[in-house]
Scaffold this active site. Structure first.
Site, PDB file in Angstrom:
ATOM      1  N   HIS A 179     -18.589   0.514 -13.600  1.00 52.46           N
ATOM      2  CA  HIS A 179     -17.970   0.877 -12.321  1.00 52.46           C
ATOM      3  C   HIS A 179     -16.567   0.281 -12.268  1.00 52.46           C
ATOM      4  O   HIS A 179     -16.436  -0.956 -12.339  1.00 52.46           O
ATOM      5  CB  HIS A 179     -18.827   0.365 -11.161  1.00 52.46           C
ATOM      6  CG  HIS A 179     -20.216   0.954 -11.157  1.00 52.46           C
ATOM      7  ND1 HIS A 179     -21.212   0.475 -11.980  1.00 52.46           N
ATOM      8  CD2 HIS A 179     -20.736   1.997 -10.484  1.00 52.46           C
ATOM      9  CE1 HIS A 179     -22.308   1.206 -11.783  1.00 52.46           C
ATOM     10  NE2 HIS A 179     -22.043   2.135 -10.890  1.00 52.46           N
ATOM     11  N   ASP A 188     -17.977   4.921 -12.848  1.00 52.37           N
ATOM     12  CA  ASP A 188     -18.342   5.570 -11.588  1.00 52.37           C
ATOM     13  C   ASP A 188     -17.689   4.867 -10.394  1.00 52.37           C
ATOM     14  O   ASP A 188     -17.298   3.705 -10.478  1.00 52.37           O
ATOM     15  CB  ASP A 188     -19.857   5.509 -11.383  1.00 52.37           C
ATOM     16  CG  ASP A 188     -20.621   6.439 -12.321  1.00 52.37           C
ATOM     17  OD1 ASP A 188     -20.009   7.012 -13.244  1.00 52.37           O
ATOM     18  OD2 ASP A 188     -21.843   6.559 -12.121  1.00 52.37           O
TER      19      ASP A 188
HETATM   20 NI    NI Z   1     -22.237   5.484  -8.047  1.00 53.29          NI
END
Ligand code: NI
Length: 254
Positions: free
Chosen positions: A205, A63
């Site tokens: 991430h 993400d």
């Molecule tokens: Ni996020």
């Protein structure tokens, strides 16, 4: 590459994955092919500790990108290993990174929407929702020439309004090492490796160098235990679970 040829190849891959996942010996298929690079003590390689389970399919998801430095390093590492992942992108970061987004698509990764500027989607009206999700979808469509994107709402926050307006399947996760917290690759790797089960979706991430390092190390360790990495779409297709617009998916356990 032509879209038709791509979808044809995808169908072949999905069929092969479904067949592979149905086989009792599936967990052993990749074992020999993956070079061992575990810890070495006195010239002898020390095997990893026994896993709670071994073998199966996992989806790595990333993400909050793209971010040029870290996403490039991750794509390089995934390409070296022949691993396909899924990226949930922030719309405002797409215009300056269009080449990276095209590279993801061309190299077989799956791409999803993570809003335009990381706004929580619950409680938004139609107009504000569109400014986050539809705007990002249009940017991706203009960049890639197709409209085949999943949605991951920031913070995993979903309500009936988000489901109704999503316009695509909603994908959450089942393993969250909280890689943004201490940014300690060793702890992140251990969390992933200790918890991974067949059918898990792993949240990371690709905006932190430590997360890129951890993702690649975890992938190497899990592949030595017979796990195989696929995109979210491939994971659910292998389990014969159809992905429907507005529905939430967290795992694809067998
Ligand atoms: Ni996020």
């Amino acid at each position: 590459m032509e879209r038709g040829a791509r979808s044809g190849r995808r169908r072949v891959l999905l069929a092969a994955l479904a067949l592979w996942a149905a086989m009792p010996w599936a967990a052993c298929v990749c074992w020999e092919a993956i070079p061992a690079d575990g810890p070495v003590v006195d010239g002898v390689e020390v095997p990893d500790a026994p896993a709670p389970s071994a073998g199966g399919l996992l989806a790595l998801t990333f993400d909050d990108g793209p971010r040029r430095s870290t996403t490039t390093a991750l794509l390089d590492g995934l390409a070296e290993r022949g691993i396909h992942a899924t990226f949930f992108l922030i719309g405002r970061q797409i215009p300056n990174n269009m080449d990276l987004v095209r590279r993801m698509d061309e190299e077989g990764h799956q791409i999803g929407i993570h809003t335009y500027d990381h706004t929580q989607l619950t409680g938004l009206n139609r107009e504000d929702f569109a400014a986050q999700v539809d705007r990002t979808r249009t940017l991706l469509q203009d960049t890639l020439g197709h409209n085949h994107f999943l949605l991951r709402p920031p913070y995993g926050a979903v309500d009936p309004g988000v489901r109704a307006m999503a316009g695509c399947p909603i994908v959450l996760w089942s393993i969250d090492p909280e890689d943004w917290d201490d940014k300690d690759p060793a702890r992140i790797v251990d969390h992933i490796v200790d918890n991974a089960k067949d059918g898990d979706i792993i949240l990371l991430h690709d905006i932190y160098p430590t997360s890129v390092e951890a993702a690649l190390q975890a992938a190497d360790r899990l592949r030595r235990r017979g796990f195989y990495f696929v995109t979210v779409e491939e994971l659910f297709a292998a389990r014969h679970i159809p992905l429907e617009d507005g529905h939430c998916y967290r795992t694809a356990y067998p």
